[in-house]
Design an enzyme around this catalytic site. Structure first.
Site, mmCIF file in Angstrom:
data_model
loop_
_atom_site.group_PDB
_atom_site.id
_atom_site.type_symbol
_atom_site.label_atom_id
_atom_site.label_comp_id
_atom_site.label_asym_id
_atom_site.label_seq_id
_atom_site.Cartn_x
_atom_site.Cartn_y
_atom_site.Cartn_z
ATOM 1 N N LYS A 54 0.970 -1.318 -0.151
ATOM 2 C CA LYS A 54 -0.059 -0.057 -0.138
ATOM 3 C C LYS A 54 1.022 1.190 -0.020
ATOM 4 C CE LYS A 54 -3.953 -2.206 2.055
ATOM 5 N NZ LYS A 54 -4.527 -2.779 3.238
ATOM 6 N N GLN A 98 -4.548 -1.351 9.558
ATOM 7 C CA GLN A 98 -4.356 -2.628 8.870
ATOM 8 C C GLN A 98 -5.178 -3.699 9.886
ATOM 9 O OE1 GLN A 98 -3.592 -3.205 5.896
ATOM 10 N NE2 GLN A 98 -4.515 -5.354 6.127
ATOM 11 N N ASP A 121 -11.180 3.166 4.048
ATOM 12 C CA ASP A 121 -11.589 1.789 3.943
ATOM 13 C C ASP A 121 -13.093 1.844 3.916
ATOM 14 O OD1 ASP A 121 -9.695 0.090 3.553
ATOM 15 O OD2 ASP A 121 -9.070 -0.100 5.730
#
Ligand code: NDP
Length: 297
Positions: A54, A98, A121
């Site tokens: 990422k 994460q 997200d």
């Protein structure tokens, strides 16, 4: 029949290039780069790979990447304090924590602390609610990537029968919401669904997000249907001691029946990071009050 292969890798590369162009335009207008912060707690090997990739993709897209790596025994309060700092930092447009987090942390509490306008997200309840009621917000990256592939392949989805297998908050539920918003007739199947093969056989669109290797068989698929395989499962390979990646769909069988299908790897997987960059860029434009045409990206 042999299905057309939906090339998610190529689509994702195009999307990332478009994000790169718009990131440059953003920098010229705003006088700063769009910024994405990624927080990793602990040393889970898969998570380390995702976070590295990422960060690299963020830089390649011409955006600023802020990586925060914390030890596995970090106190929850310290992670919450970091998220609050990132919420307040004007250089940070998007925040991604994460998952999974270590067991001593409450994931929902952490997600709830991320400012909804930086929740790229799309996991915050505010963004889940916005998706449910049809307001602009942030949509989880994997299902949004699946929708992009479907629209690219099929155009208008209105009136199609869609079956989503899986009801997680990360994939299944938002996928179903997105398809409903496109006026599909949506069925959500899960581990308690009766006669799953019969349910799947009705579908013009099948999205499999289960986490069970090659569960969806060729004779579950309606001839000509479009099959999106979200699953990423590692199974033993023919060669002793090696493993290989497979999806939730039995690709060899389903490709004989479907009209179009995503491979694993190279289908949905590459879309997730590309959509994350897209969401972070959209956040940057919104934070600066800059216009971004709805069909720009
Ligand atoms: P979860 O484990 O959170 O959810 C799995 C879902 O599948 C659940 O709703 C479960 O039902 C359902 N399910 C389990 N067994 C069956 C069964 N036998 N029949 C029907 N439904 C079943 O997984 P995720 O949604 O997080 O992920 C799903 C898959 O997608 C995984 O393989 C994951 O690795 C992959 N993935 C890939 C991504 C990508 O970038 N390509 C991103 C995210 C995930 P119930 O709710 O009843 O338990």
């Amino acid at each position: 029949m042999t299905a057309a292969v939906i090339d998610g890798k190529a689509f994702a590369a195009t999307l990332r290039a478009r994000v790169g162009d718009l990131a440059r335009a953003f920098e010229e207008k705003a006088g700063r780069k769009a910024g994405l912060a990624v927080v990793l707690v602990g040393e889970d090997p898969a998570s380390q790979v995702y976070v590295r990739s990422k960060g690299k993709s963020t830089l390649e897209a011409g955006m600023a990447s802020f990586e925060h790596k914390l030890p596995a025994d970090t106190a929850e309060a310290d992670l919450l304090a970091l998220v609050e700092r990132l919420n307040a930092d004007p250089a940070v447009d998007g925040i991604l924590v994460q998952l999974p987090l270590p067991a001593h942390m409450d994931e929902q509490k952490i997600i709830a602390t991320i400012a909804p306008d930086k929740d790229v997200d799309g996991f915050h309840v505010i963004n889940a609610g916005r998706l449910a009621v049809g307001q602009p917000g942030y949509v989880p990256c994997t299902p949004l990537g699946c929708l992009m592939l479907l629209k690219d392949k099929l155009g208008d989805l209105s009136g199609l029968d869609a079956v989503v297998i899986g009801r997680s908050n990360i994939v299944g539920k938002p996928m179903a919401q997105l398809l409903l918003a496109e006026s599909c007739t949506v069925t959500i199947a899960h581990s308690r669904t009766k006669n799953l093969p019969d349910v799947v056989r009705r579908a013009d669109i099948v999205v499999a997000a289960v986490g069970r290797p090659q569960m969806v068989k060729g004779d579950w698929i309606k001839p000509g249907a479009t099959v999106i395989d979200v699953g990423i499962n590692r199974i033993p390979a023919a060669e002793e001691g090696k493993t290989r990646l497979v999806g939730d769909v039995d690709y060899a069988e389903a490709a004989q029946v479907a009209g179009a299908i995503t491979p694993v790897p190279g289908g949905v997987g590459p879309m997730t990071i590309a959509v994350l960059l897209r969401n972070a860029l959209v956040a940057a434009y919104r934070h600066e009050g800059l216009e971004l045409a709805p069909d720009a990206i």
